[in-house]
Write a protein that holds these residues in place. Structure first.
Motif, PDB file in Angstrom:
ATOM      1  N   PHE A  13       0.930  -1.260  -0.332  1.00 13.72           N
ATOM      2  CA  PHE A  13      -0.036  -0.121  -0.223  1.00 13.72           C
ATOM      3  C   PHE A  13       0.921   1.716  -0.329  1.00 13.72           C
ATOM      4  O   PHE A  13       0.559   1.887  -0.684  1.00 13.72           O
ATOM      5  CB  PHE A  13      -0.894   0.081   1.957  1.00 13.72           C
ATOM      6  CG  PHE A  13      -1.697   1.202   1.396  1.00 13.72           C
ATOM      7  CD1 PHE A  13      -3.176   1.321   0.537  1.00 13.72           C
ATOM      8  CD2 PHE A  13      -1.884   2.579   2.136  1.00 13.72           C
ATOM      9  CE1 PHE A  13      -3.734   2.866   0.438  1.00 13.72           C
ATOM     10  CE2 PHE A  13      -2.052   3.747   2.575  1.00 13.72           C
ATOM     11  CZ  PHE A  13      -3.093   3.253   1.582  1.00 13.72           C
ATOM     12  N   GLU A  17       0.100   2.666  -3.568  1.00 15.51           N
ATOM     13  CA  GLU A  17      -0.764   3.460  -3.212  1.00 15.51           C
ATOM     14  C   GLU A  17      -0.806   5.059  -2.765  1.00 15.51           C
ATOM     15  O   GLU A  17      -1.818   5.790  -3.290  1.00 15.51           O
ATOM     16  CB  GLU A  17      -2.235   2.000  -3.031  1.00 15.51           C
ATOM     17  CG  GLU A  17      -2.252   1.475  -3.084  1.00 15.51           C
ATOM     18  CD  GLU A  17      -3.494   1.720  -5.015  1.00 15.51           C
ATOM     19  OE1 GLU A  17      -4.257   2.428  -4.725  1.00 15.51           O
ATOM     20  OE2 GLU A  17      -2.539   0.913  -6.007  1.00 15.51           O
ATOM     21  N   VAL A 223      -8.135  -5.728  -1.113  1.00 11.33           N
ATOM     22  CA  VAL A 223      -8.381  -4.466  -1.521  1.00 11.33           C
ATOM     23  C   VAL A 223      -9.801  -4.095  -1.507  1.00 11.33           C
ATOM     24  O   VAL A 223      -9.771  -2.571  -1.434  1.00 11.33           O
ATOM     25  CB  VAL A 223      -7.796  -4.336  -3.555  1.00 11.33           C
ATOM     26  CG1 VAL A 223      -8.609  -3.538  -3.913  1.00 11.33           C
ATOM     27  CG2 VAL A 223      -6.495  -5.136  -3.176  1.00 11.33           C
ATOM     28  N   ARG A 224     -10.595  -5.286  -1.762  1.00  6.19           N
ATOM     29  CA  ARG A 224     -11.704  -4.959  -1.445  1.00  6.19           C
ATOM     30  C   ARG A 224     -12.472  -4.537   0.185  1.00  6.19           C
ATOM     31  O   ARG A 224     -12.930  -3.948  -0.378  1.00  6.19           O
ATOM     32  CB  ARG A 224     -12.444  -5.936  -1.503  1.00  6.19           C
ATOM     33  CG  ARG A 224     -12.546  -6.604  -2.856  1.00  6.19           C
ATOM     34  CD  ARG A 224     -14.276  -7.913  -3.515  1.00  6.19           C
ATOM     35  NE  ARG A 224     -13.955  -8.146  -4.771  1.00  6.19           N
ATOM     36  CZ  ARG A 224     -13.521  -9.348  -5.518  1.00  6.19           C
ATOM     37  NH1 ARG A 224     -13.013 -10.271  -4.836  1.00  6.19           N
ATOM     38  NH2 ARG A 224     -14.032  -9.061  -6.592  1.00  6.19           N
ATOM     39  N   GLU A 226      -9.871  -2.299   2.113  1.00  9.20           N
ATOM     40  CA  GLU A 226      -9.145  -1.986   2.050  1.00  9.20           C
ATOM     41  C   GLU A 226      -8.339  -2.057   3.637  1.00  9.20           C
ATOM     42  O   GLU A 226      -8.612  -0.472   4.286  1.00  9.20           O
ATOM     43  CB  GLU A 226     -10.186  -0.669   1.912  1.00  9.20           C
ATOM     44  CG  GLU A 226     -10.481   0.373   0.178  1.00  9.20           C
ATOM     45  CD  GLU A 226     -11.410   1.187   0.638  1.00  9.20           C
ATOM     46  OE1 GLU A 226     -11.203   1.825   1.042  1.00  9.20           O
ATOM     47  OE2 GLU A 226     -11.072   1.673  -1.159  1.00  9.20           O
ATOM     48  N   THR A 227      -7.740  -3.190   3.446  1.00  7.50           N
ATOM     49  CA  THR A 227      -7.383  -3.357   4.658  1.00  7.50           C
ATOM     50  C   THR A 227      -5.980  -3.702   4.683  1.00  7.50           C
ATOM     51  O   THR A 227      -5.537  -5.106   3.971  1.00  7.50           O
ATOM     52  CB  THR A 227      -8.025  -4.217   4.965  1.00  7.50           C
ATOM     53  OG1 THR A 227      -9.743  -3.539   6.168  1.00  7.50           O
ATOM     54  CG2 THR A 227      -7.384  -4.623   7.145  1.00  7.50           C
TER      55      THR A 227
END
Length: 256
Positions: A13, A17, A223-224, A226-227
Protein backbone atom coordinates in the motif's frame (compact mmCIF):
# COMPACT_ATOMS: atom_id res chain seq x y z
CA UNK A 1 2.24 -6.79 -7.61
CA UNK A 2 0.38 -9.88 -6.45
CA UNK A 3 3.49 -11.24 -4.79
CA UNK A 4 4.14 -7.87 -3.15
CA UNK A 5 0.71 -7.58 -1.58
CA UNK A 6 0.87 -11.16 -0.31
CA UNK A 7 4.32 -10.65 1.27
CA UNK A 8 3.30 -7.48 3.12
CA UNK A 9 0.02 -5.69 2.39
CA UNK A 10 1.17 -2.54 4.23
CA UNK A 11 4.39 -2.25 2.22
CA UNK A 12 2.42 -2.77 -0.98
CA UNK A 13 0.00 0.00 0.00
CA UNK A 14 2.73 2.49 0.94
CA UNK A 15 4.61 1.84 -2.28
CA UNK A 16 1.86 1.36 -4.84
CA UNK A 17 -1.09 3.34 -3.57
CA UNK A 18 0.32 6.02 -1.26
CA UNK A 19 2.93 7.32 -3.69
CA UNK A 20 5.93 5.98 -1.82
CA UNK A 21 7.83 4.69 -4.87
CA UNK A 22 11.39 5.98 -4.86
CA UNK A 23 13.37 7.16 -7.87
CA UNK A 24 14.36 4.48 -10.35
CA UNK A 25 17.45 2.65 -9.13
CA UNK A 26 20.35 2.26 -11.51
CA UNK A 27 19.75 -1.49 -11.67
CA UNK A 28 16.43 -0.74 -13.35
CA UNK A 29 18.20 1.09 -16.17
CA UNK A 30 19.57 -2.11 -17.62
CA UNK A 31 16.21 -3.85 -17.47
CA UNK A 32 14.32 -1.04 -19.16
CA UNK A 33 16.86 -0.73 -21.96
CA UNK A 34 16.97 -4.50 -22.52
CA UNK A 35 13.20 -4.76 -22.72
CA UNK A 36 13.05 -1.92 -25.26
CA UNK A 37 15.72 -3.55 -27.42
CA UNK A 38 14.08 -6.99 -27.20
CA UNK A 39 10.77 -5.56 -28.37
CA UNK A 40 12.34 -3.73 -31.33
CA UNK A 41 14.25 -6.84 -32.40
CA UNK A 42 11.13 -9.01 -32.12
CA UNK A 43 9.12 -6.61 -34.29
CA UNK A 44 11.90 -6.27 -36.88
CA UNK A 45 12.70 -2.65 -36.10
CA UNK A 46 16.30 -3.52 -35.19
CA UNK A 47 18.55 -6.36 -36.37
CA UNK A 48 19.46 -9.20 -34.04
CA UNK A 49 23.11 -8.14 -33.96
CA UNK A 50 25.16 -6.99 -31.00
CA UNK A 51 26.84 -3.90 -32.44
CA UNK A 52 23.70 -2.18 -33.84
CA UNK A 53 21.94 -2.85 -30.55
CA UNK A 54 24.84 -1.48 -28.52
CA UNK A 55 24.78 1.65 -30.68
CA UNK A 56 21.21 2.18 -29.49
CA UNK A 57 22.30 1.65 -25.88
CA UNK A 58 25.19 4.12 -26.12
CA UNK A 59 22.90 6.73 -27.67
CA UNK A 60 20.88 6.92 -24.43
CA UNK A 61 23.38 5.79 -21.81
CA UNK A 62 24.55 9.28 -20.81
CA UNK A 63 20.96 10.26 -20.01
CA UNK A 64 20.55 7.54 -17.40
CA UNK A 65 21.23 8.08 -13.70
CA UNK A 66 24.06 6.23 -11.94
CA UNK A 67 25.49 6.57 -8.47
CA UNK A 68 29.12 6.81 -9.60
CA UNK A 69 31.11 7.13 -12.86
CA UNK A 70 32.64 3.69 -12.36
CA UNK A 71 29.23 2.08 -11.90
CA UNK A 72 28.13 3.64 -15.19
CA UNK A 73 31.02 1.90 -16.96
CA UNK A 74 30.47 -1.36 -15.08
CA UNK A 75 26.80 -1.47 -16.05
CA UNK A 76 27.64 -0.67 -19.68
CA UNK A 77 29.92 -3.71 -19.75
CA UNK A 78 27.19 -5.81 -18.16
CA UNK A 79 24.57 -4.73 -20.66
CA UNK A 80 26.89 -5.66 -23.53
CA UNK A 81 26.99 -9.20 -22.14
CA UNK A 82 23.21 -9.16 -21.71
CA UNK A 83 22.65 -7.95 -25.28
CA UNK A 84 24.92 -10.70 -26.63
CA UNK A 85 23.00 -13.30 -24.62
CA UNK A 86 19.68 -11.99 -25.90
CA UNK A 87 20.84 -12.08 -29.53
CA UNK A 88 22.02 -15.67 -29.17
CA UNK A 89 18.79 -16.70 -27.43
CA UNK A 90 16.64 -14.94 -30.04
CA UNK A 91 18.43 -16.53 -32.99
CA UNK A 92 18.37 -20.03 -31.47
CA UNK A 93 14.74 -19.86 -30.36
CA UNK A 94 12.63 -22.33 -32.39
CA UNK A 95 9.20 -21.06 -31.31
CA UNK A 96 6.94 -18.85 -33.43
CA UNK A 97 6.77 -15.21 -32.36
CA UNK A 98 3.29 -13.95 -31.42
CA UNK A 99 3.77 -10.60 -29.67
CA UNK A 100 6.03 -8.38 -27.58
CA UNK A 101 5.23 -6.09 -24.64
CA UNK A 102 1.63 -7.09 -25.11
CA UNK A 103 -1.11 -6.06 -22.72
CA UNK A 104 -3.56 -8.73 -21.65
CA UNK A 105 -6.58 -9.02 -19.41
CA UNK A 106 -9.02 -11.67 -18.37
CA UNK A 107 -11.83 -11.90 -15.83
CA UNK A 108 -11.68 -15.02 -13.67
CA UNK A 109 -13.99 -16.37 -11.01
CA UNK A 110 -12.38 -16.61 -7.57
CA UNK A 111 -14.60 -17.96 -4.81
CA UNK A 112 -17.69 -16.87 -6.71
CA UNK A 113 -16.49 -13.32 -7.33
CA UNK A 114 -14.98 -11.78 -10.46
CA UNK A 115 -11.30 -10.80 -10.43
CA UNK A 116 -9.72 -8.93 -13.32
CA UNK A 117 -6.21 -10.08 -14.25
CA UNK A 118 -4.33 -7.45 -16.21
CA UNK A 119 -0.71 -6.92 -17.11
CA UNK A 120 1.97 -6.96 -19.79
CA UNK A 121 3.95 -9.88 -21.18
CA UNK A 122 7.50 -9.32 -22.39
CA UNK A 123 7.13 -11.82 -25.20
CA UNK A 124 4.52 -14.29 -26.40
CA UNK A 125 5.38 -17.32 -28.50
CA UNK A 126 3.67 -20.37 -29.99
CA UNK A 127 5.26 -23.76 -29.37
CA UNK A 128 5.17 -26.75 -31.71
CA UNK A 129 1.94 -27.93 -30.08
CA UNK A 130 0.17 -24.63 -30.80
CA UNK A 131 0.22 -23.50 -27.18
CA UNK A 132 1.22 -20.04 -25.93
CA UNK A 133 4.46 -19.72 -23.99
CA UNK A 134 5.01 -16.46 -22.08
CA UNK A 135 8.62 -15.30 -21.84
CA UNK A 136 9.76 -12.93 -19.11
CA UNK A 137 13.17 -11.31 -19.59
CA UNK A 138 15.18 -10.70 -16.43
CA UNK A 139 18.19 -8.44 -15.92
CA UNK A 140 19.11 -9.32 -12.33
CA UNK A 141 22.70 -10.18 -11.42
CA UNK A 142 21.72 -13.61 -10.13
CA UNK A 143 19.04 -16.16 -10.97
CA UNK A 144 16.49 -17.65 -8.58
CA UNK A 145 16.63 -21.29 -7.55
CA UNK A 146 14.66 -24.04 -9.24
CA UNK A 147 12.00 -24.21 -6.50
CA UNK A 148 11.56 -20.42 -6.71
CA UNK A 149 10.90 -20.68 -10.44
CA UNK A 150 8.43 -23.53 -9.94
CA UNK A 151 6.51 -21.36 -7.48
CA UNK A 152 6.93 -18.05 -9.33
CA UNK A 153 3.60 -16.23 -9.05
CA UNK A 154 4.21 -13.96 -12.03
CA UNK A 155 4.72 -16.91 -14.38
CA UNK A 156 1.76 -18.70 -12.81
CA UNK A 157 -0.42 -15.65 -13.44
CA UNK A 158 0.67 -15.51 -17.06
CA UNK A 159 -0.31 -19.14 -17.47
CA UNK A 160 -3.66 -18.62 -15.77
CA UNK A 161 -4.40 -15.60 -17.95
CA UNK A 162 -3.65 -17.59 -21.10
CA UNK A 163 -5.81 -20.51 -19.97
CA UNK A 164 -8.74 -18.18 -19.24
CA UNK A 165 -8.77 -16.63 -22.70
CA UNK A 166 -6.68 -13.48 -22.25
CA UNK A 167 -4.78 -14.07 -25.49
CA UNK A 168 -7.38 -15.82 -27.63
CA UNK A 169 -7.98 -12.68 -29.66
CA UNK A 170 -4.28 -12.06 -30.23
CA UNK A 171 -3.75 -15.64 -31.35
CA UNK A 172 -6.88 -15.63 -33.50
CA UNK A 173 -8.18 -18.80 -31.83
CA UNK A 174 -8.66 -20.32 -28.37
CA UNK A 175 -5.25 -21.16 -26.93
CA UNK A 176 -3.90 -22.96 -23.89
CA UNK A 177 -0.76 -22.32 -21.91
CA UNK A 178 2.39 -24.15 -22.93
CA UNK A 179 4.15 -22.94 -19.80
CA UNK A 180 6.15 -19.81 -19.08
CA UNK A 181 9.81 -19.08 -18.59
CA UNK A 182 12.32 -16.66 -17.16
CA UNK A 183 15.16 -15.74 -19.51
CA UNK A 184 18.04 -14.48 -17.39
CA UNK A 185 20.09 -11.99 -19.42
CA UNK A 186 21.89 -9.91 -16.79
CA UNK A 187 23.66 -12.55 -14.69
CA UNK A 188 26.99 -11.11 -13.59
CA UNK A 189 29.37 -13.75 -14.90
CA UNK A 190 31.12 -14.63 -18.16
CA UNK A 191 28.51 -17.04 -19.49
CA UNK A 192 27.83 -16.60 -23.19
CA UNK A 193 24.23 -17.76 -23.22
CA UNK A 194 21.07 -16.76 -21.41
CA UNK A 195 19.95 -18.93 -18.51
CA UNK A 196 16.46 -20.16 -19.35
CA UNK A 197 14.30 -21.21 -16.39
CA UNK A 198 11.02 -22.79 -17.54
CA UNK A 199 7.86 -23.27 -15.52
CA UNK A 200 5.93 -26.26 -16.92
CA UNK A 201 2.25 -25.92 -17.89
CA UNK A 202 -0.13 -25.90 -14.93
CA UNK A 203 -3.18 -28.14 -14.81
CA UNK A 204 -6.45 -26.44 -13.94
CA UNK A 205 -6.93 -28.72 -10.94
CA UNK A 206 -3.25 -28.94 -10.06
CA UNK A 207 -1.63 -27.73 -6.83
CA UNK A 208 0.07 -24.75 -8.54
CA UNK A 209 -3.25 -23.39 -9.79
CA UNK A 210 -4.84 -23.94 -6.38
CA UNK A 211 -2.02 -21.98 -4.69
CA UNK A 212 -2.40 -19.17 -7.19
CA UNK A 213 -6.17 -18.94 -6.77
CA UNK A 214 -5.75 -18.89 -2.98
CA UNK A 215 -3.35 -15.96 -3.33
CA UNK A 216 -5.71 -14.15 -5.68
CA UNK A 217 -8.58 -14.59 -3.23
CA UNK A 218 -6.45 -13.18 -0.40
CA UNK A 219 -5.34 -10.18 -2.47
CA UNK A 220 -8.89 -9.49 -3.65
CA UNK A 221 -10.18 -9.59 -0.07
CA UNK A 222 -7.52 -7.10 1.08
CA UNK A 223 -8.22 -4.64 -1.72
CA UNK A 224 -11.99 -4.86 -1.41
CA UNK A 225 -11.81 -4.36 2.35
CA UNK A 226 -9.19 -1.60 1.97
CA UNK A 227 -7.29 -3.21 4.85
CA UNK A 228 -3.53 -3.59 4.55
CA UNK A 229 -1.93 -5.12 7.65
CA UNK A 230 1.84 -5.11 8.15
CA UNK A 231 3.50 -8.51 7.98
CA UNK A 232 7.00 -8.91 9.40
CA UNK A 233 9.67 -11.06 7.77
CA UNK A 234 12.99 -10.96 5.89
CA UNK A 235 11.58 -8.28 3.56
CA UNK A 236 11.63 -5.83 6.50
CA UNK A 237 15.43 -5.50 6.23
CA UNK A 238 15.17 -3.48 3.01
CA UNK A 239 11.81 -1.83 3.57
CA UNK A 240 11.92 1.98 3.22
CA UNK A 241 8.76 2.38 5.31
CA UNK A 242 9.97 0.98 8.64
CA UNK A 243 9.64 4.36 10.40
CA UNK A 244 5.88 4.43 9.78
CA UNK A 245 5.25 0.69 9.94
CA UNK A 246 2.73 -0.30 12.63
CA UNK A 247 4.58 -3.59 13.14
CA UNK A 248 8.20 -2.40 13.21
CA UNK A 249 8.20 1.41 13.67
CA UNK A 250 6.46 3.87 15.94
CA UNK A 251 3.20 3.31 14.15
CA UNK A 252 1.99 6.80 14.97
CA UNK A 253 0.74 7.71 11.50
CA UNK A 254 -0.89 4.47 10.48
CA UNK A 255 -3.63 2.27 11.85
CA UNK A 256 -3.43 -1.46 11.32
Amino acid sequence: MLESILVCPAQWFFEREAGGVSAVHQSANLGQVLHALAERVATGDLPAEVEPLMAEVEAVWDRLAFRTPWSRQRELARIRKAVARFVRWHLDNPREFLGAEQRFQSVVDVDGRPVLLTGFADRLEIDDAGRVVVVDFKSARSAPTGPSVAGNLQLALYQYAVDTGALDESAGRPVASGGAELVQLGIDDDSAGAKVQPQPPHAEAGPERLTLRTGLARAADLVRAETFPATTGPHCRDCPFTAICPARGAGSVTVQ
